[in-house]
Design an enzyme around this catalytic site. Sequence first.
Site, mmCIF file in Angstrom:
data_model
loop_
_atom_site.group_PDB
_atom_site.id
_atom_site.type_symbol
_atom_site.label_atom_id
_atom_site.label_comp_id
_atom_site.label_asym_id
_atom_site.label_seq_id
_atom_site.Cartn_x
_atom_site.Cartn_y
_atom_site.Cartn_z
ATOM 1 N N TYR A 118 -4.645 13.959 9.414
ATOM 2 C CA TYR A 118 -5.126 12.627 9.840
ATOM 3 C C TYR A 118 -4.516 12.165 11.156
ATOM 4 O O TYR A 118 -4.742 11.020 11.562
ATOM 5 C CB TYR A 118 -4.733 11.555 8.813
ATOM 6 C CG TYR A 118 -5.024 11.864 7.366
ATOM 7 C CD1 TYR A 118 -6.325 12.066 6.917
ATOM 8 C CD2 TYR A 118 -3.993 11.907 6.432
ATOM 9 C CE1 TYR A 118 -6.575 12.326 5.581
ATOM 10 C CE2 TYR A 118 -4.239 12.162 5.093
ATOM 11 C CZ TYR A 118 -5.533 12.374 4.678
ATOM 12 O OH TYR A 118 -5.774 12.621 3.364
ATOM 13 N N GLU A 154 -5.488 -0.916 -8.256
ATOM 14 C CA GLU A 154 -5.023 0.473 -8.402
ATOM 15 C C GLU A 154 -4.165 0.908 -7.215
ATOM 16 O O GLU A 154 -4.543 1.810 -6.471
ATOM 17 C CB GLU A 154 -6.231 1.419 -8.441
ATOM 18 C CG GLU A 154 -7.026 1.393 -9.698
ATOM 19 C CD GLU A 154 -8.327 2.194 -9.547
ATOM 20 O OE1 GLU A 154 -8.973 2.403 -10.573
ATOM 21 O OE2 GLU A 154 -8.690 2.592 -8.426
ATOM 22 N N GLY A 159 -1.487 2.890 -5.080
ATOM 23 C CA GLY A 159 -0.769 4.165 -5.151
ATOM 24 C C GLY A 159 0.296 4.163 -4.072
ATOM 25 O O GLY A 159 1.489 3.968 -4.324
ATOM 26 N N ARG A 160 -0.173 4.279 -2.821
ATOM 27 C CA ARG A 160 0.712 4.377 -1.664
ATOM 28 C C ARG A 160 1.749 3.258 -1.609
ATOM 29 O O ARG A 160 2.920 3.494 -1.324
ATOM 30 C CB ARG A 160 -0.147 4.323 -0.394
ATOM 31 C CG ARG A 160 0.619 4.607 0.880
ATOM 32 C CD ARG A 160 -0.215 4.270 2.117
ATOM 33 N NE ARG A 160 -1.562 4.750 2.089
ATOM 34 C CZ ARG A 160 -1.969 5.908 2.614
ATOM 35 N NH1 ARG A 160 -1.129 6.674 3.257
ATOM 36 N NH2 ARG A 160 -3.233 6.278 2.519
ATOM 37 N N CYS A 183 2.863 29.193 10.294
ATOM 38 C CA CYS A 183 2.246 29.936 11.393
ATOM 39 C C CYS A 183 0.980 29.213 11.809
ATOM 40 O O CYS A 183 -0.144 29.646 11.501
ATOM 41 C CB CYS A 183 1.943 31.341 10.956
ATOM 42 S SG CYS A 183 3.426 32.188 10.470
ATOM 43 N N GLU A 184 1.149 28.103 12.470
ATOM 44 C CA GLU A 184 0.034 27.216 12.798
ATOM 45 C C GLU A 184 0.538 26.291 13.901
ATOM 46 O O GLU A 184 1.520 25.562 13.688
ATOM 47 C CB GLU A 184 -0.273 26.406 11.534
ATOM 48 C CG GLU A 184 -1.572 25.701 11.483
ATOM 49 C CD GLU A 184 -2.689 26.615 10.998
ATOM 50 O OE1 GLU A 184 -3.781 26.470 11.556
ATOM 51 O OE2 GLU A 184 -2.466 27.442 10.103
ATOM 52 N N GLY A 210 -5.214 0.485 -1.875
ATOM 53 C CA GLY A 210 -5.413 0.475 -0.427
ATOM 54 C C GLY A 210 -4.410 -0.311 0.382
ATOM 55 O O GLY A 210 -4.478 -0.321 1.612
ATOM 56 N N ARG A 246 -0.218 15.362 6.222
ATOM 57 C CA ARG A 246 -0.844 14.169 6.798
ATOM 58 C C ARG A 246 -0.865 14.145 8.334
ATOM 59 O O ARG A 246 -1.881 13.762 8.919
ATOM 60 C CB ARG A 246 -0.215 12.891 6.221
ATOM 61 C CG ARG A 246 -0.371 12.813 4.692
ATOM 62 C CD ARG A 246 0.023 11.463 4.118
ATOM 63 N NE ARG A 246 -0.935 10.442 4.467
ATOM 64 C CZ ARG A 246 -0.746 9.540 5.399
ATOM 65 N NH1 ARG A 246 0.378 9.499 6.095
ATOM 66 N NH2 ARG A 246 -1.683 8.652 5.666
ATOM 67 N N TYR A 285 1.162 10.866 -1.072
ATOM 68 C CA TYR A 285 0.287 11.915 -0.546
ATOM 69 C C TYR A 285 1.056 12.971 0.250
ATOM 70 O O TYR A 285 0.502 13.602 1.158
ATOM 71 C CB TYR A 285 -0.856 11.307 0.296
ATOM 72 C CG TYR A 285 -1.615 10.242 -0.459
ATOM 73 C CD1 TYR A 285 -2.445 10.592 -1.524
ATOM 74 C CD2 TYR A 285 -1.477 8.885 -0.161
ATOM 75 C CE1 TYR A 285 -3.121 9.617 -2.251
ATOM 76 C CE2 TYR A 285 -2.143 7.903 -0.887
ATOM 77 C CZ TYR A 285 -2.958 8.277 -1.925
ATOM 78 O OH TYR A 285 -3.629 7.316 -2.653
HETATM 79 N N1 LLP Z 1 -8.139 3.996 -6.461
HETATM 80 C C1 LLP Z 1 -9.038 4.876 -6.020
HETATM 81 C C2 LLP Z 1 -10.323 5.001 -6.684
HETATM 82 C C3 LLP Z 1 -8.739 5.698 -4.929
HETATM 83 O O1 LLP Z 1 -9.645 6.567 -4.492
HETATM 84 C C4 LLP Z 1 -7.472 5.585 -4.307
HETATM 85 C C5 LLP Z 1 -7.118 6.427 -3.167
HETATM 86 C C6 LLP Z 1 -6.552 4.647 -4.811
HETATM 87 C C7 LLP Z 1 -6.928 3.858 -5.885
HETATM 88 C C8 LLP Z 1 -5.169 4.458 -4.253
HETATM 89 O O2 LLP Z 1 -5.182 4.025 -2.944
HETATM 90 P P1 LLP Z 1 -3.805 3.632 -2.199
HETATM 91 O O3 LLP Z 1 -3.270 2.381 -2.852
HETATM 92 O O4 LLP Z 1 -2.876 4.773 -2.386
HETATM 93 O O5 LLP Z 1 -4.193 3.451 -0.801
HETATM 94 N N2 LLP Z 1 -4.735 11.319 1.126
HETATM 95 C C9 LLP Z 1 -4.940 10.118 1.895
HETATM 96 C C10 LLP Z 1 -5.221 8.940 1.007
HETATM 97 C C11 LLP Z 1 -6.447 9.131 0.151
HETATM 98 C C12 LLP Z 1 -6.636 7.981 -0.770
HETATM 99 C C13 LLP Z 1 -7.736 8.271 -1.719
HETATM 100 N N3 LLP Z 1 -7.933 7.286 -2.702
HETATM 101 C C14 LLP Z 1 -3.703 9.858 2.754
HETATM 102 O O6 LLP Z 1 -2.767 10.650 2.702
HETATM 103 O O7 LLP Z 1 -3.669 8.892 3.520
#
Ligand code: LLP
Length: 416
Positions: free
Chosen positions: A322, A278, A280-281, A349-350, A240, A318, A378
């Site tokens: 969003y 965890e 990701g982003r 086409c949107e 997050g 995105r 993402y």
């Molecule tokens: N762990 C779990 C259980 C999650 O559901 C997620 C993200 C993460 C870790 C990684 O979170 P991060 O560090 O990436 O924030 N598609 C959306 C984001 C959805 C995130 C869902 N879960 C976007 O493009 O903003």
Amino acid sequence: MFTKKDNILHIDGVSVTELKKEYGTPLYIYSVNDIKDRISELKKDFLNKYENTTVSYAAKAFICKSLLDIIAKEGLNLDVVSSGELYIALASGFDPKKIEFNGNNKLYEEIDMAVKNGVGKIIVDGSGEVEMIERACKKYSTKTNVLFRITPGVDTKTHKYIQTAMVDSKFGFNLIDVLEEVKKLKNDPFINFIGYHYHLGSQLFDNTVYLKATDIAIDLIEKTKDLTGSYIKELNIGGGFGINYTDEKRKPYSYFLDPVMEKLKGHFADNTPSVTIEPGRSIVGEAGSTLYTVGNIKDIKGIRKYVALDGGMTDNIRPALYGAKYTALVANKTDEDSIETVTLCGKCCESGDILIKDIKLPQIESEDLILIKSTGAYGFSMSSNYNSLRRPAVVFTENSNHYLAVKRQDYKDLAF
Ligand code: LLP
């Protein structure tokens, strides 16, 4: 990672015009130098600073074999959420013991695949999964480590589509039901209950939500000790951590993690569970950008100037989904002043296929190169084939070198 030379943008020392010539556009470009810098920061601020800690990269942000090679070499674990992600990880030779399997509705075939391949942990998200894990473990005569995903009920004030820890959520167990589940697992021959997991939301900038969740977790861990007689082994606090898209101010990992670790250690001392995060982003988001070529330009006098790109919502959903904001630059005119306000739209086409509304850029002509920044998380992973557009290629840059990580889809991949 970004430098300018002769009016041309360079990424990790590689000219984007060279990348366009070799791989075409639209093109996702990832700076391996930036990814490695992020991982170094995680090591400094978390893994090397606190004992008994793990970083599990959230594959959903972006996954391909070349990235997994880096994640594995850097010694991180991996969080997957489907048999597809698990398949890619296994195909890339990722150590199954370092994989954890998340997801709010795992199918039996997915659990079977995870257990058969010996994944390190399964994060249970619903009571039906317990029975499925037992069934699979019995079949393969094994025992699996599980954590229960909980919803701590913390409001993260982020976009409601990416909030995940509210009580009214499709994810996880509430704090009462989860204790019932734990109780049932006492002496289970197939399931080794090791702890709890939560993920508060994504693109967060405020550490108080992490602290509120820590308080709730401490309370739950104490209740669990009363029930089972022992402290849990692991607490997974999810990802997050927010990144820069336009004018955000990214915070260091230590800003989020130091107070959480202090609180846990202050309370549990020698019984502090091992802590997993965890992200990701925050690992791949800013490292990735998308390069487009300009096509039609429509100047609707007194209203708006539309600059159409050769990709759009198919490679970056995105903004449409969003209302996400991005910034861009004209990558073949880096020395020129920004003089006109334009809207960068895609080719789908949107009408909602707008990547950036009203951005001030240098004078743009057809065939110019536009680079949209911070598309690394993402973007590719949520891409689609709407209008039968082909998914773009992905290229990695590092120390003035570049290599293809994912090839552009072929027309024949579309003719099903
Ligand atoms: N762990 C779990 C259980 C999650 O559901 C997620 C993200 C993460 C870790 C990684 O979170 P991060 O560090 O990436 O924030 N598609 C959306 C984001 C959805 C995130 C869902 N879960 C976007 O493009 O903003």
